[in-house]
Design a protein around this motif. Structure first.
Motif, mmCIF file in Angstrom:
data_model
loop_
_atom_site.group_PDB
_atom_site.id
_atom_site.type_symbol
_atom_site.label_atom_id
_atom_site.label_comp_id
_atom_site.label_asym_id
_atom_site.label_seq_id
_atom_site.Cartn_x
_atom_site.Cartn_y
_atom_site.Cartn_z
ATOM 1 N N MET A 28 0.748 -1.053 -0.156
ATOM 2 C CA MET A 28 0.121 0.080 -0.004
ATOM 3 C C MET A 28 0.961 1.155 0.234
ATOM 4 S SD MET A 28 -2.423 1.295 2.970
ATOM 5 C CE MET A 28 -0.834 1.899 4.196
ATOM 6 N N ARG A 29 1.710 1.340 0.982
ATOM 7 C CA ARG A 29 2.933 2.408 0.871
ATOM 8 C C ARG A 29 3.597 2.637 -0.475
ATOM 9 N NH1 ARG A 29 4.730 -0.025 6.101
ATOM 10 N NH2 ARG A 29 3.511 1.100 7.864
ATOM 11 N N THR A 30 3.948 1.551 -0.815
ATOM 12 C CA THR A 30 4.752 1.680 -2.352
ATOM 13 C C THR A 30 3.761 2.279 -3.117
ATOM 14 O OG1 THR A 30 6.049 -0.090 -1.615
ATOM 15 C CG2 THR A 30 6.056 0.227 -3.804
ATOM 16 N N ALA A 31 2.648 1.858 -3.612
ATOM 17 C CA ALA A 31 1.724 2.183 -4.397
ATOM 18 C C ALA A 31 1.322 3.568 -4.324
ATOM 19 C CB ALA A 31 0.370 1.333 -4.274
ATOM 20 N N ASP A 58 -8.007 0.607 -0.043
ATOM 21 C CA ASP A 58 -9.267 -0.043 0.114
ATOM 22 C C ASP A 58 -9.091 -1.435 0.600
ATOM 23 O OD1 ASP A 58 -10.743 1.970 -0.646
ATOM 24 O OD2 ASP A 58 -11.154 1.362 -2.869
ATOM 25 N N LYS A 59 -8.083 -2.296 0.072
ATOM 26 C CA LYS A 59 -7.438 -3.533 0.596
ATOM 27 C C LYS A 59 -7.236 -3.483 1.849
ATOM 28 C CE LYS A 59 -5.349 -7.665 -0.965
ATOM 29 N NZ LYS A 59 -4.358 -8.302 -1.802
ATOM 30 N N ALA A 60 -6.184 -2.607 2.279
ATOM 31 C CA ALA A 60 -5.929 -2.224 3.868
ATOM 32 C C ALA A 60 -6.932 -2.005 4.796
ATOM 33 C CB ALA A 60 -4.818 -1.317 3.671
ATOM 34 N N ALA A 61 -7.822 -1.353 4.297
ATOM 35 C CA ALA A 61 -8.915 -0.807 5.121
ATOM 36 C C ALA A 61 -9.950 -2.037 5.355
ATOM 37 C CB ALA A 61 -9.672 0.411 4.502
ATOM 38 N N THR A 62 -10.143 -2.867 4.495
ATOM 39 C CA THR A 62 -11.082 -3.989 4.724
ATOM 40 C C THR A 62 -10.387 -4.829 5.471
ATOM 41 O OG1 THR A 62 -11.770 -3.462 1.987
ATOM 42 C CG2 THR A 62 -12.370 -5.962 3.128
ATOM 43 N N LYS A 63 -9.108 -5.252 5.246
ATOM 44 C CA LYS A 63 -8.421 -5.928 6.167
ATOM 45 C C LYS A 63 -8.149 -5.549 7.555
ATOM 46 C CE LYS A 63 -6.004 -8.571 2.438
ATOM 47 N NZ LYS A 63 -5.980 -9.825 3.004
ATOM 48 N N GLY A 64 -8.519 -4.348 7.879
ATOM 49 C CA GLY A 64 -8.485 -3.647 9.100
ATOM 50 C C GLY A 64 -7.005 -3.221 9.498
ATOM 51 N N LEU A 65 -6.072 -3.045 8.514
ATOM 52 C CA LEU A 65 -4.771 -2.684 8.875
ATOM 53 C C LEU A 65 -4.523 -1.334 9.062
ATOM 54 C CD1 LEU A 65 -2.948 -4.606 6.022
ATOM 55 C CD2 LEU A 65 -3.284 -5.343 8.465
ATOM 56 N N ILE A 66 -5.387 -0.564 8.281
ATOM 57 C CA ILE A 66 -5.598 1.037 8.557
ATOM 58 C C ILE A 66 -7.097 1.143 8.723
ATOM 59 C CG2 ILE A 66 -3.667 1.668 7.416
ATOM 60 C CD1 ILE A 66 -5.434 2.477 4.759
ATOM 61 N N ASN A 69 -11.746 5.567 7.717
ATOM 62 C CA ASN A 69 -11.685 7.034 7.480
ATOM 63 C C ASN A 69 -10.231 7.520 7.090
ATOM 64 O OD1 ASN A 69 -14.298 7.235 8.114
ATOM 65 N ND2 ASN A 69 -13.807 8.038 10.070
ATOM 66 N N THR A 70 -9.180 6.831 7.516
ATOM 67 C CA THR A 70 -7.867 7.081 7.217
ATOM 68 C C THR A 70 -7.443 6.939 5.741
ATOM 69 O OG1 THR A 70 -7.117 6.376 9.515
ATOM 70 C CG2 THR A 70 -5.454 6.681 7.662
ATOM 71 N N ALA A 71 -8.044 5.739 5.178
ATOM 72 C CA ALA A 71 -8.089 5.178 3.789
ATOM 73 C C ALA A 71 -8.873 6.360 2.840
ATOM 74 C CB ALA A 71 -8.494 3.860 3.593
ATOM 75 N N ASN A 72 -9.915 6.620 3.385
ATOM 76 C CA ASN A 72 -10.764 7.854 2.643
ATOM 77 C C ASN A 72 -10.003 8.971 2.492
ATOM 78 O OD1 ASN A 72 -12.890 5.914 1.801
ATOM 79 N ND2 ASN A 72 -13.911 6.383 3.760
ATOM 80 N N ARG A 73 -9.392 9.534 3.667
ATOM 81 C CA ARG A 73 -8.684 10.617 3.846
ATOM 82 C C ARG A 73 -7.596 10.674 2.793
ATOM 83 N NH1 ARG A 73 -7.552 10.663 8.794
ATOM 84 N NH2 ARG A 73 -5.324 9.980 8.494
ATOM 85 N N GLN A 74 -6.638 9.730 2.694
ATOM 86 C CA GLN A 74 -5.581 9.276 2.058
ATOM 87 C C GLN A 74 -5.859 9.359 0.343
ATOM 88 O OE1 GLN A 74 -3.304 6.374 3.446
ATOM 89 N NE2 GLN A 74 -2.529 6.924 4.968
ATOM 90 N N LYS A 75 -7.146 8.719 0.194
ATOM 91 C CA LYS A 75 -7.594 8.721 -1.027
ATOM 92 C C LYS A 75 -8.203 10.150 -1.663
ATOM 93 C CE LYS A 75 -10.543 5.440 -0.672
ATOM 94 N NZ LYS A 75 -11.653 4.503 -0.723
ATOM 95 N N ALA A 76 -8.715 10.861 -0.873
ATOM 96 C CA ALA A 76 -9.017 12.403 -1.123
ATOM 97 C C ALA A 76 -7.997 13.273 -1.475
ATOM 98 C CB ALA A 76 -9.931 12.958 -0.192
#
Length: 86
Positions: A28-31, A58-66, A69-76
């Motif tokens: 995720m970080r690399t991408a 999205d994958k990291a958020a689904t798996k509970g790694l992040i 809301n953190t995933a959504n903020r980063q995507k925005a």
């Protein structure tokens, strides 16, 4: 080191899951970093890299790694960088 058989199994499973979670988080970080560097250099493939970064977030958020809301903020934030580039 545990002596009970089930505890020994639990330690092994925890190590496997830790390795999988670390790999997913690292990907995720690399991408995200690849996308950000592409935006800085105004590369043509930034849109594809954005899709890939969103997929990994999205994958990291689904798996509970992040957190979701953190995933959504980063995507925005990534989307904002993409729109400024165009």
């Amino acid at each position: 080191m545990p002596n009970i058989k089930s505890a020994i199994k639990r330690v092994a499973i925890n190590e496997e899951k830790n390795a999988q979670n670390s790999a997913t988080k690292s990907a995720m970080r690399t991408a995200v970093k690849k996308f950000e560097s592409a935006v800085e250099l105004n590369e043509d493939n930034a849109k594809d890299l954005f899709k890939n970064a969103v997929k990994h977030l999205d994958k990291a958020a689904t798996k509970g790694l992040i957190h979701k809301n953190t995933a959504n903020r980063q995507k925005a934030r990534l989307a904002k960088k993409l729109s400024k580039m165009a």
